[in-house]
Each structure stands twice: as C-alpha cells, then as structure tokens.
Design an enzyme around this catalytic site. Structure first.
Site, PDB file in Angstrom:
ATOM      1  CE1 TYR A 198      40.541  47.724  50.132  1.00  0.00           C
ATOM      2  CE2 TYR A 198      39.665  46.830  48.082  1.00  0.00           C
ATOM      3  CZ  TYR A 198      40.338  46.646  49.274  1.00  0.00           C
ATOM      4  OH  TYR A 198      40.802  45.399  49.609  1.00  0.00           O
ATOM      5  CD  GLU A 257      39.802  39.094  51.145  1.00  0.00           C
ATOM      6  OE1 GLU A 257      38.800  38.557  50.629  1.00  0.00           O
ATOM      7  OE2 GLU A 257      40.423  40.024  50.604  1.00  0.00           O
ATOM      8  CD1 TRP A 312      36.155  45.228  48.561  1.00  0.00           C
ATOM      9  CD2 TRP A 312      36.253  43.581  50.068  1.00  0.00           C
ATOM     10  NE1 TRP A 312      37.130  45.552  49.477  1.00  0.00           N
ATOM     11  CE2 TRP A 312      37.201  44.563  50.412  1.00  0.00           C
ATOM     12  CE3 TRP A 312      36.119  42.451  50.868  1.00  0.00           C
ATOM     13  CZ2 TRP A 312      38.027  44.440  51.528  1.00  0.00           C
ATOM     14  CZ3 TRP A 312      36.943  42.332  51.989  1.00  0.00           C
ATOM     15  CH2 TRP A 312      37.879  43.315  52.302  1.00  0.00           C
TER      16      TRP A 312
END
Length: 220
Positions: free
Chosen positions: A48, A70, A78
């Site tokens: 990522y 988000e 995350w």
C-alpha cells in the site's frame, strides 16, 4: 489513519510503531528502499505504501471511496480497513455514489449484518449521506474540484514522525466546507489523513523512497 498497538500509520501519515525510536526515521529494506517503520514489516502495508498511499486521486468515485474508508477507520487501525477493503467494495457497490445514494433501510440492515465490514450504524449512514452529498455537488463543480481546491501552497517536509502534522488550516477549512455541503464524518484530522492519502499534501519522510514521487510535489 490512526495508530493502535501494532505497527500502523498514524493519522498524520508516516507513523512509527510505539516502541520504535523516532530517530530511526526510516528502515532500509532488503530491496534497498527506505520506508517508515510501519511500512517495512507487514507486506500488505508495504505494498500500500509503495504503490498507492500519497498518489493523486482525481476522480469522483476514488475520492468518495477514500472519504468513506477514512470515516470507517476513525478509532481503528488502517490495517483493519485495508484488509476489509474488498468486502467494503462489495458491500457498497464499488463505492459508486449513484448506487449508494439509493440505499434504503433494507440495505442498512444488510450492511449491519455483514461481518466483512465495520458494522457501525453511524458510519454506514454517513457513507450513504455522503454519496447523496457527492451527487449534489455535481451541480457546483463536483467533489474533486472542491477537495483539491484546498491544496496548500507548500507541503510539510518531515524528518521524523514528530514533525508530521495531524491537521492543518487547510484540512480544517476542507472539513468545514464539506460539512456545509452535507457531508458527515469529515473532521479536520480525518480530512488531513485524506489529503495525505490522495496526494494533496506529501508527508512522506524526506528520507523515504516515496518522497516526491506523486508528481504533485517536488522531493525537497
């Protein structure tokens, strides 16, 4: 992105694991590339970081998806959201705003029963609300134009985790602008993380191999 007990990015971007020294800055991998510590261990996070985080997103669907994820990430790591992203995309019609805007009570019940996503009613409802707000914005320039209009004149140049901001005057202004337009779960810290993720600002550590690779900002 926010941090938990594992090695995760913090809300300001290039986070360091709690036990690591900020003085370490980056970790040079076996491939010779320098990354922040959080992106040097987990292959998913490394992929990522190397290929997605901080690269420009300038399409409506892409920005709507990032705003949605988000929001779901708030209070979680995350990594949790990233692992669940395929399930999120399946559950939310690939984050097509037109499709999600049509979701009704039956869809909300379906989503609350979906163990593959984060089953938070407020965040689910916000995602539907934000789809409708995204559509409404098309009459006034659109989501992409609005979000990118808050690109600052300069970007941070952090050399350590401590130097990475978690909000800015621009993220506060963007948060207010989106709320006026009917968006939910778009606080200034969340919007700062969005701005990092989609290339509006560059908070890669200056010693990272990704610094200055977005095409938006120079390396310095």
């Amino acid at each position: 992105m926010s941090t938990d007990a594992s090695v995760e990015p913090g809300p300001g971007g290039d986070g360091m694991p709690p036990a690591a020294s900020a003085a370490a800055g980056v970790v040079v991998g076996e491939d010779g590339l320098a990354r922040p510590a959080w992106a040097s261990l987990d292959p998913m996070l490394r992929e990522y970081y190397d290929t997605e985080w901080g690269l420009p997103v300038r399409d409506e669907g892409g920005l709507y998806e990032r705003i949605s994820l988000e929001a779901f990430q708030a209070g979680l790591s995350w990594a949790t959201i990233l692992r669940k992203r395929p399930a999120f995309r399946a559950a939310f019609a690939s984050f097509d705003p037109d499709a999600v805007a049509r979701f009704d009570d039956d869809d909300v019940a379906r989503l609350l029963a979906d163990a593959g996503i984060v089953r938070n009613r407020a965040k689910i409802l916000a995602t539907i609300t934000n789809a409708r707000a995204t559509i409404a914005l098309r009459e006034d320039g659109g989501l992409v134009e609005l979000v990118w209009s808050y690109q600052p004149s300069v970007t941070p140049a952090p050399r350590s985790h401590e130097e990475i901001p978690t909000r800015s005057p621009e993220s506060l202004a963007l948060s207010k602008a989106l709320r006026v337009r009917g968006f939910a779960f778009v606080g200034p810290t969340t919007m700062h993380a969005l701005m990092e993720a989609v290339g509006i600002i560059d908070t890669h550590l200056v010693t990272s191999h990704r610094r200055g690779t977005s095409g938006v900002w120079p390396r310095a």
